[in-house]
Design a protein around this motif. Structure first.
Motif, PDB file in Angstrom:
ATOM      1  N   UNK A 117       0.844  -1.203   0.000  1.00  0.00           N
ATOM      2  CA  UNK A 117       0.000   0.000   0.000  1.00  0.00           C
ATOM      3  C   UNK A 117       0.877   1.250   0.000  1.00  0.00           C
ATOM      4  N   UNK A 118       1.909   1.277   0.865  1.00  0.00           N
ATOM      5  CA  UNK A 118       2.825   2.421   0.887  1.00  0.00           C
ATOM      6  C   UNK A 118       3.538   2.573  -0.461  1.00  0.00           C
ATOM      7  N   UNK A 119       3.977   1.453  -1.039  1.00  0.00           N
ATOM      8  CA  UNK A 119       4.633   1.513  -2.348  1.00  0.00           C
ATOM      9  C   UNK A 119       3.681   2.056  -3.417  1.00  0.00           C
ATOM     10  N   UNK A 120       2.424   1.691  -3.339  1.00  0.00           N
ATOM     11  CA  UNK A 120       1.439   2.196  -4.292  1.00  0.00           C
ATOM     12  C   UNK A 120       1.265   3.706  -4.160  1.00  0.00           C
ATOM     13  N   UNK A 121       1.222   4.186  -2.932  1.00  0.00           N
ATOM     14  CA  UNK A 121       1.100   5.630  -2.697  1.00  0.00           C
ATOM     15  C   UNK A 121       2.333   6.351  -3.231  1.00  0.00           C
ATOM     16  N   UNK A 122       3.517   5.796  -2.960  1.00  0.00           N
ATOM     17  CA  UNK A 122       4.758   6.393  -3.468  1.00  0.00           C
ATOM     18  C   UNK A 122       4.752   6.378  -4.996  1.00  0.00           C
ATOM     19  N   UNK A 123       4.294   5.278  -5.578  1.00  0.00           N
ATOM     20  CA  UNK A 123       4.235   5.173  -7.040  1.00  0.00           C
ATOM     21  C   UNK A 123       3.311   6.244  -7.622  1.00  0.00           C
ATOM     22  N   UNK A 124       2.210   6.508  -6.935  1.00  0.00           N
ATOM     23  CA  UNK A 124       1.307   7.566  -7.399  1.00  0.00           C
ATOM     24  C   UNK A 124       1.996   8.923  -7.407  1.00  0.00           C
ATOM     25  N   UNK A 142       5.723  -9.265 -10.086  1.00  0.00           N
ATOM     26  CA  UNK A 142       6.992  -9.702  -9.503  1.00  0.00           C
ATOM     27  C   UNK A 142       7.377  -8.847  -8.301  1.00  0.00           C
ATOM     28  N   UNK A 143       6.957  -7.591  -8.300  1.00  0.00           N
ATOM     29  CA  UNK A 143       7.248  -6.715  -7.165  1.00  0.00           C
ATOM     30  C   UNK A 143       6.567  -7.217  -5.902  1.00  0.00           C
ATOM     31  N   UNK A 144       5.366  -7.736  -6.036  1.00  0.00           N
ATOM     32  CA  UNK A 144       4.639  -8.272  -4.879  1.00  0.00           C
ATOM     33  C   UNK A 144       5.452  -9.390  -4.230  1.00  0.00           C
ATOM     34  N   UNK A 145       5.981 -10.290  -5.040  1.00  0.00           N
ATOM     35  CA  UNK A 145       6.761 -11.402  -4.494  1.00  0.00           C
ATOM     36  C   UNK A 145       8.120 -10.940  -3.984  1.00  0.00           C
ATOM     37  N   UNK A 146       8.685  -9.920  -4.601  1.00  0.00           N
ATOM     38  CA  UNK A 146       9.942  -9.354  -4.112  1.00  0.00           C
ATOM     39  C   UNK A 146       9.743  -8.728  -2.733  1.00  0.00           C
ATOM     40  N   UNK A 147       8.641  -8.010  -2.571  1.00  0.00           N
ATOM     41  CA  UNK A 147       8.336  -7.388  -1.276  1.00  0.00           C
ATOM     42  C   UNK A 147       8.064  -8.469  -0.233  1.00  0.00           C
ATOM     43  N   UNK A 148       7.349  -9.509  -0.614  1.00  0.00           N
ATOM     44  CA  UNK A 148       7.099 -10.619   0.308  1.00  0.00           C
ATOM     45  C   UNK A 148       8.415 -11.248   0.757  1.00  0.00           C
ATOM     46  N   UNK A 149       9.306 -11.535  -0.184  1.00  0.00           N
ATOM     47  CA  UNK A 149      10.609 -12.107   0.163  1.00  0.00           C
ATOM     48  C   UNK A 149      11.421 -11.197   1.063  1.00  0.00           C
ATOM     49  N   UNK A 150      11.380  -9.912   0.766  1.00  0.00           N
ATOM     50  CA  UNK A 150      12.096  -8.943   1.600  1.00  0.00           C
ATOM     51  C   UNK A 150      11.539  -8.946   3.016  1.00  0.00           C
ATOM     52  N   UNK A 199      14.399   3.999   2.477  1.00  0.00           N
ATOM     53  CA  UNK A 199      14.822   4.084   3.878  1.00  0.00           C
ATOM     54  C   UNK A 199      13.709   4.678   4.736  1.00  0.00           C
ATOM     55  N   UNK A 200      13.075   5.703   4.239  1.00  0.00           N
ATOM     56  CA  UNK A 200      11.950   6.302   4.971  1.00  0.00           C
ATOM     57  C   UNK A 200      10.797   5.311   5.060  1.00  0.00           C
ATOM     58  N   UNK A 201      10.515   4.620   3.952  1.00  0.00           N
ATOM     59  CA  UNK A 201       9.444   3.618   3.937  1.00  0.00           C
ATOM     60  C   UNK A 201       9.702   2.531   4.978  1.00  0.00           C
ATOM     61  N   UNK A 202      10.940   2.040   5.041  1.00  0.00           N
ATOM     62  CA  UNK A 202      11.292   1.017   6.027  1.00  0.00           C
ATOM     63  C   UNK A 202      11.127   1.515   7.446  1.00  0.00           C
ATOM     64  N   UNK A 203      11.547   2.749   7.696  1.00  0.00           N
ATOM     65  CA  UNK A 203      11.419   3.329   9.039  1.00  0.00           C
ATOM     66  C   UNK A 203       9.961   3.525   9.420  1.00  0.00           C
ATOM     67  N   UNK A 204       9.171   4.018   8.480  1.00  0.00           N
ATOM     68  CA  UNK A 204       7.736   4.222   8.749  1.00  0.00           C
ATOM     69  C   UNK A 204       7.056   2.881   8.994  1.00  0.00           C
ATOM     70  N   UNK A 257      16.039   2.122  -9.789  1.00  0.00           N
ATOM     71  CA  UNK A 257      15.793   2.770 -11.075  1.00  0.00           C
ATOM     72  C   UNK A 257      14.482   3.549 -11.048  1.00  0.00           C
ATOM     73  N   UNK A 258      13.567   3.142 -10.178  1.00  0.00           N
ATOM     74  CA  UNK A 258      12.269   3.819 -10.098  1.00  0.00           C
ATOM     75  C   UNK A 258      12.030   4.494  -8.744  1.00  0.00           C
ATOM     76  N   UNK A 259      12.727   4.063  -7.714  1.00  0.00           N
ATOM     77  CA  UNK A 259      12.515   4.605  -6.367  1.00  0.00           C
ATOM     78  C   UNK A 259      13.870   4.940  -5.744  1.00  0.00           C
ATOM     79  N   UNK A 260      14.061   6.186  -5.329  1.00  0.00           N
ATOM     80  CA  UNK A 260      15.337   6.555  -4.702  1.00  0.00           C
ATOM     81  C   UNK A 260      15.570   5.801  -3.388  1.00  0.00           C
ATOM     82  N   UNK A 261      16.837   5.629  -3.050  1.00  0.00           N
ATOM     83  CA  UNK A 261      17.213   4.923  -1.819  1.00  0.00           C
ATOM     84  C   UNK A 261      16.599   5.583  -0.594  1.00  0.00           C
ATOM     85  N   UNK A 262      16.641   6.906  -0.538  1.00  0.00           N
ATOM     86  CA  UNK A 262      16.157   7.604   0.652  1.00  0.00           C
ATOM     87  C   UNK A 262      14.663   7.368   0.872  1.00  0.00           C
ATOM     88  N   UNK A 263      13.913   7.186  -0.205  1.00  0.00           N
ATOM     89  CA  UNK A 263      12.479   6.908  -0.043  1.00  0.00           C
ATOM     90  C   UNK A 263      12.278   5.517   0.541  1.00  0.00           C
TER      91      UNK A 263
END
Length: 133
Positions: free
Chosen positions: A17-24, A34-42, A95-100, A87-93
């Protein structure tokens, strides 16, 4: 084990959900399957890492929280490099997403513990009222 799996799926859902908001905000049109499964694995790796860190039983909760967030950010950077997320999401975003995500998880855990405490107190009161004539 059930709680562990539920936590993984809950954080995966919230992450997506957060990734979707950031994508918007970045005017993205879609998030790939594939992103869904990548996020699940992470999230699975993060949760296993958090379990290992909790085994350390640190005396200072602030240090424990710092290590938890550091672990999350490191895992996000590693997986972001592997899956080419930067390539689509900066590192700092990320990092903030992980912290949030960590803060949201801590708040949800506190609310759950508060609910459990109320239920236990209610059971104790009920038991005590039955003992007293």
């Amino acid at each position: 084990m059930k709680k562990f799996i539920v936590n993984i799926f809950a954080t995966t859902g919230i992450s997506l959900i957060f990734l979707s908001v950031i994508a918007l905000f970045f005017h993205a049109k879609c998030i790939y399957l594939q992103t869904v499964f990548q996020v699940l694995g992470t999230n699975i790796i993060v949760h296993f890492g958090l379990i290992l860190l909790s085994k350390l039983e640190l005396k200072h909760s602030m240090i424990e929280m710092f290590l938890d967030i550091a672990l999350i950010i490191i895992v996000l950077i590693v997986f972001g490099s592997i899956f080419h997320w930067f390539t689509s999401t900066p590192i700092w975003i990320l990092a903030i997403l992980g912290s949030v995500m960590y803060i949201v998880s801590v708040i949800l855990n506190l609310l759950y513990m508060k609910q459990e405490a109320h239920e236990i107190n209610a059971l104790i009161k009920k038991r005590n009222s039955k003992k007293s004539p």
